[in-house]
Scaffold this motif. Structure first.
Motif, PDB file in Angstrom:
ATOM      1  N   VAL A   1       0.849  -1.190   0.000  1.00  0.00           N
ATOM      2  CA  VAL A   1       0.000   0.000   0.000  1.00  0.00           C
ATOM      3  C   VAL A   1       0.884   1.239   0.000  1.00  0.00           C
ATOM      4  N   VAL A   2       0.389   2.307  -0.600  1.00  0.00           N
ATOM      5  CA  VAL A   2       1.084   3.585  -0.558  1.00  0.00           C
ATOM      6  C   VAL A   2       0.638   4.305   0.709  1.00  0.00           C
ATOM      7  N   ARG A   3       1.575   4.575   1.606  1.00  0.00           N
ATOM      8  CA  ARG A   3       1.242   5.202   2.894  1.00  0.00           C
ATOM      9  C   ARG A   3       0.553   6.544   2.700  1.00  0.00           C
ATOM     10  N   GLY A   4       0.968   7.295   1.704  1.00  0.00           N
ATOM     11  CA  GLY A   4       0.396   8.610   1.461  1.00  0.00           C
ATOM     12  C   GLY A   4      -1.037   8.596   0.960  1.00  0.00           C
ATOM     13  N   ALA A   5      -1.589   7.424   0.662  1.00  0.00           N
ATOM     14  CA  ALA A   5      -2.971   7.320   0.185  1.00  0.00           C
ATOM     15  C   ALA A   5      -3.985   7.473   1.305  1.00  0.00           C
ATOM     16  N   PHE A   6      -3.504   7.432   2.549  1.00  0.00           N
ATOM     17  CA  PHE A   6      -4.407   7.431   3.701  1.00  0.00           C
ATOM     18  C   PHE A   6      -4.452   8.791   4.373  1.00  0.00           C
ATOM     19  N   VAL A   7      -5.662   9.315   4.577  1.00  0.00           N
ATOM     20  CA  VAL A   7      -5.811  10.562   5.326  1.00  0.00           C
ATOM     21  C   VAL A   7      -5.288  10.345   6.739  1.00  0.00           C
ATOM     22  N   ASP A   8      -5.600   9.186   7.310  1.00  0.00           N
ATOM     23  CA  ASP A   8      -5.110   8.827   8.643  1.00  0.00           C
ATOM     24  C   ASP A   8      -4.402   7.475   8.540  1.00  0.00           C
ATOM     25  N   PRO A   9      -3.066   7.483   8.486  1.00  0.00           N
ATOM     26  CA  PRO A   9      -2.339   6.227   8.334  1.00  0.00           C
ATOM     27  C   PRO A   9      -2.291   5.369   9.599  1.00  0.00           C
ATOM     28  N   LYS A  10      -3.023   5.759  10.644  1.00  0.00           N
ATOM     29  CA  LYS A  10      -3.062   4.969  11.884  1.00  0.00           C
ATOM     30  C   LYS A  10      -3.491   3.531  11.602  1.00  0.00           C
ATOM     31  N   ILE A  11      -4.388   3.338  10.650  1.00  0.00           N
ATOM     32  CA  ILE A  11      -4.854   1.992  10.310  1.00  0.00           C
ATOM     33  C   ILE A  11      -3.683   1.094   9.916  1.00  0.00           C
ATOM     34  N   LEU A  12      -2.676   1.676   9.259  1.00  0.00           N
ATOM     35  CA  LEU A  12      -1.498   0.892   8.872  1.00  0.00           C
ATOM     36  C   LEU A  12      -0.711   0.460  10.104  1.00  0.00           C
TER      37      LEU A  12
ATOM     38  N   ALA B   1       2.024  -2.544   9.806  1.00  0.00           N
ATOM     39  CA  ALA B   1       2.658  -2.320   8.505  1.00  0.00           C
ATOM     40  C   ALA B   1       4.145  -2.043   8.668  1.00  0.00           C
ATOM     41  N   LYS B   2       4.902  -2.504   7.668  1.00  0.00           N
ATOM     42  CA  LYS B   2       6.331  -2.181   7.674  1.00  0.00           C
ATOM     43  C   LYS B   2       6.673  -1.509   6.355  1.00  0.00           C
ATOM     44  N   ASN B   3       7.531  -0.497   6.441  1.00  0.00           N
ATOM     45  CA  ASN B   3       7.932   0.243   5.252  1.00  0.00           C
ATOM     46  C   ASN B   3       8.881  -0.615   4.420  1.00  0.00           C
ATOM     47  N   ILE B   4       8.588  -0.752   3.114  1.00  0.00           N
ATOM     48  CA  ILE B   4       9.473  -1.517   2.235  1.00  0.00           C
ATOM     49  C   ILE B   4      10.136  -0.633   1.183  1.00  0.00           C
ATOM     50  N   GLU B   5       9.631   0.591   1.022  1.00  0.00           N
ATOM     51  CA  GLU B   5      10.245   1.539   0.095  1.00  0.00           C
ATOM     52  C   GLU B   5       9.897   2.946   0.554  1.00  0.00           C
ATOM     53  N   LYS B   6      10.893   3.794   0.637  1.00  0.00           N
ATOM     54  CA  LYS B   6      10.681   5.172   1.071  1.00  0.00           C
ATOM     55  C   LYS B   6      10.909   6.096  -0.113  1.00  0.00           C
ATOM     56  N   PHE B   7      10.063   7.106  -0.237  1.00  0.00           N
ATOM     57  CA  PHE B   7      10.199   8.088  -1.304  1.00  0.00           C
ATOM     58  C   PHE B   7      10.842   9.347  -0.733  1.00  0.00           C
ATOM     59  N   GLU B   8      11.837   9.854  -1.394  1.00  0.00           N
ATOM     60  CA  GLU B   8      12.484  11.086  -0.967  1.00  0.00           C
ATOM     61  C   GLU B   8      11.615  12.283  -1.362  1.00  0.00           C
TER      62      GLU B   8
ATOM     63  N   ASP C   1       8.561  13.297  -1.137  1.00  0.00           N
ATOM     64  CA  ASP C   1       7.380  12.965  -1.916  1.00  0.00           C
ATOM     65  C   ASP C   1       6.198  12.788  -0.973  1.00  0.00           C
ATOM     66  N   GLU C   2       5.088  13.431  -1.273  1.00  0.00           N
ATOM     67  CA  GLU C   2       3.914  13.341  -0.399  1.00  0.00           C
ATOM     68  C   GLU C   2       3.328  11.931  -0.334  1.00  0.00           C
ATOM     69  N   TRP C   3       3.698  11.059  -1.253  1.00  0.00           N
ATOM     70  CA  TRP C   3       3.219   9.687  -1.186  1.00  0.00           C
ATOM     71  C   TRP C   3       3.894   8.927  -0.044  1.00  0.00           C
ATOM     72  N   ILE C   4       4.974   9.423   0.471  1.00  0.00           N
ATOM     73  CA  ILE C   4       5.741   8.944   1.621  1.00  0.00           C
ATOM     74  C   ILE C   4       6.525   7.674   1.309  1.00  0.00           C
ATOM     75  N   GLY C   5       5.846   6.594   0.963  1.00  0.00           N
ATOM     76  CA  GLY C   5       6.526   5.336   0.676  1.00  0.00           C
ATOM     77  C   GLY C   5       5.519   4.211   0.517  1.00  0.00           C
ATOM     78  N   ILE C   6       6.062   3.022   0.337  1.00  0.00           N
ATOM     79  CA  ILE C   6       5.219   1.833   0.204  1.00  0.00           C
ATOM     80  C   ILE C   6       5.396   0.982   1.447  1.00  0.00           C
ATOM     81  N   ASP C   7       4.279   0.569   2.008  1.00  0.00           N
ATOM     82  CA  ASP C   7       4.275  -0.297   3.174  1.00  0.00           C
ATOM     83  C   ASP C   7       3.761  -1.672   2.783  1.00  0.00           C
ATOM     84  N   GLU C   8       4.194  -2.660   3.539  1.00  0.00           N
ATOM     85  CA  GLU C   8       3.698  -4.024   3.390  1.00  0.00           C
ATOM     86  C   GLU C   8       2.820  -4.326   4.599  1.00  0.00           C
ATOM     87  N   VAL C   9       1.654  -4.875   4.335  1.00  0.00           N
ATOM     88  CA  VAL C   9       0.690  -5.177   5.382  1.00  0.00           C
ATOM     89  C   VAL C   9       0.224  -6.621   5.225  1.00  0.00           C
ATOM     90  N   ILE C  10       0.092  -7.320   6.336  1.00  0.00           N
ATOM     91  CA  ILE C  10      -0.522  -8.645   6.354  1.00  0.00           C
ATOM     92  C   ILE C  10      -1.953  -8.433   6.842  1.00  0.00           C
TER      93      ILE C  10
END
Length: 130
Positions: free
Chosen positions: A10-21, A26-33, A35-44
């Motif tokens: 999931v793209v962390r920046g897609a969430f108004v409130d990323p608390k759900i992640l 969730a763990k970050n697997i890619e960080k964007f420098e 960038d308002e999208w923030i990064g990509i997280d992996e969630v089970i």
């Protein structure tokens, strides 16, 4: 009986409130420098949790008509693909589940994403390796 779990990106920046992640561990697997999208997280998550994520994926930056989506695979079967469009897709959030070798289902999913304004090159879910 425990419900089936999926590993999704999931793209962390897609969430108004990323608390759900955070609540889902969730763990970050890619960080964007810078960038308002923030990064990509992996969630089970199970299917019900994925549906909750869909509802929360609504933060837009450029074009509110283009929905967010998440993609992944079943934990117990890497050949089972899941792709879930956010509730912002105009249909309340559509979920596609299919076998990795089912090219027709994959093409239908890609066509759906393109019809929602997602560039074809971003629909790379079959190439993702966890």
């Amino acid at each position: 009986m425990e419900s089936k779990k999926y590993r999704v990106r999931v793209v962390r920046g897609a969430f108004v409130d990323p608390k759900i992640l955070g609540d889902l561990g969730a763990k970050n697997i890619e960080k964007f420098e810078r960038d308002e999208w923030i990064g990509i997280d992996e969630v089970i998550a199970d299917l019900n949790q994925i549906k909750e994520l869909q509802k929360a994926m609504i933060k837009h930056y450029d074009d509110t008509s283009v929905p967010w989506y998440m993609d992944g695979e079943a934990l117990e079967d890497k050949n089972e693909v899941i792709l879930a469009f956010g509730a912002d897709d105009g249909e309340g959030g559509r979920i596609f589940q299919f076998r990795r070798d089912d090219k027709q289902a994959a093409n239908e999913t890609i066509k759906y994403g393109i019809s929602k304004g997602i560039p074809a090159e971003q629909m790379d879910f079959l190439d993702v390796k966890f």
